[in-house]
Design a protein around this motif. Structure first.
Motif, PDB file in Angstrom:
ATOM      1  N   GLU A  56     -20.336 -40.802 101.248  1.00  0.00           N
ATOM      2  CA  GLU A  56     -19.251 -40.576 100.290  1.00  0.00           C
ATOM      3  C   GLU A  56     -18.697 -41.887  99.745  1.00  0.00           C
ATOM      4  O   GLU A  56     -18.398 -41.988  98.555  1.00  0.00           O
ATOM      5  CB  GLU A  56     -18.140 -39.746 100.931  1.00  0.00           C
ATOM      6  CG  GLU A  56     -18.533 -38.318 101.216  1.00  0.00           C
ATOM      7  CD  GLU A  56     -18.964 -37.539  99.977  1.00  0.00           C
ATOM      8  OE1 GLU A  56     -18.481 -37.834  98.858  1.00  0.00           O
ATOM      9  OE2 GLU A  56     -19.795 -36.632 100.127  1.00  0.00           O
ATOM     10  N   SER A  59     -21.201 -43.167  97.260  1.00  0.00           N
ATOM     11  CA  SER A  59     -21.136 -42.343  96.054  1.00  0.00           C
ATOM     12  C   SER A  59     -19.943 -42.728  95.185  1.00  0.00           C
ATOM     13  O   SER A  59     -20.065 -42.837  93.957  1.00  0.00           O
ATOM     14  CB  SER A  59     -21.060 -40.867  96.445  1.00  0.00           C
ATOM     15  OG  SER A  59     -20.941 -40.062  95.303  1.00  0.00           O
ATOM     16  N   ASN A  60     -18.796 -42.961  95.809  1.00  0.00           N
ATOM     17  CA  ASN A  60     -17.612 -43.374  95.050  1.00  0.00           C
ATOM     18  C   ASN A  60     -17.810 -44.730  94.393  1.00  0.00           C
ATOM     19  O   ASN A  60     -17.421 -44.928  93.244  1.00  0.00           O
ATOM     20  CB  ASN A  60     -16.377 -43.400  95.944  1.00  0.00           C
ATOM     21  CG  ASN A  60     -15.837 -42.018  96.208  1.00  0.00           C
ATOM     22  OD1 ASN A  60     -16.238 -41.045  95.577  1.00  0.00           O
ATOM     23  ND2 ASN A  60     -14.933 -41.916  97.153  1.00  0.00           N
ATOM     24  N   GLY A 108     -14.866 -36.095  97.708  1.00  0.00           N
ATOM     25  CA  GLY A 108     -15.418 -37.129  98.583  1.00  0.00           C
ATOM     26  C   GLY A 108     -14.399 -37.747  99.525  1.00  0.00           C
ATOM     27  O   GLY A 108     -14.616 -37.810 100.737  1.00  0.00           O
TER      28      GLY A 108
END
Length: 136
Positions: A56, A59-60, A108
């Motif tokens: 996560e 991904s951010n 997320g």
């Protein structure tokens, strides 16, 4: 291009870090690094949560920054606290989303918050480090 380092921490346990491209595919490499660090410290039971957290955070960083590379850092802060972080050159501060049932994204950091003992970020001169801590 990736580089991996092992540095001692305050607990004399080696810390692990790796620089990876700022792209979604780097999440796999980051998950492997987290699992390897936790296995080294004989706390593999935290691997599933750690892998989800780092995925996560990656991904951010990929979605919300214009970075070329990001740095993944795993440290054993104390005997019972593990810190997983992702550093990027972005200056925007991370905020949990409040998606409705139809939203495809925005969950997320809520996931990171639910899996970790605590999470946060540190702003630096050239970017930030977003981190989450797991507690044994």
């Amino acid at each position: 291009m990736t580089t991996t380092d092992a540095d001692p921490s305050t607990t004399d346990a080696p810390g692990f870090s790796e620089t990876v491209p700022c792209e979604p595919e780097s999440a796999r490499r980051a998950r492997l690094l987290v699992c390897a660090a936790l296995d080294t410290w004989d706390i593999g039971e935290l691997a599933e949560s750690g892998a989800l957290i780092v995925s996560e955070l990656i991904s951010n960083a990929v979605s919300h920054t214009r970075c070329r590379v990001i740095r993944v850092v795993i440290q054993r802060e104390t005997a019972d606290v593990i810190r997983i972080g992702v550093a990027d050159k972005g200056r925007g501060t991370p905020e949990p989303g409040w998606p409705d049932d139809r939203s495809e994204g925005g969950r997320g950091l809520l996931l990171v918050q639910s899996l970790s003992w605590r999470w946060g970020y540190d702003l630096h001169h050239r970017g930030k480090l977003v981190w989450a801590e797991l507690r044994l």
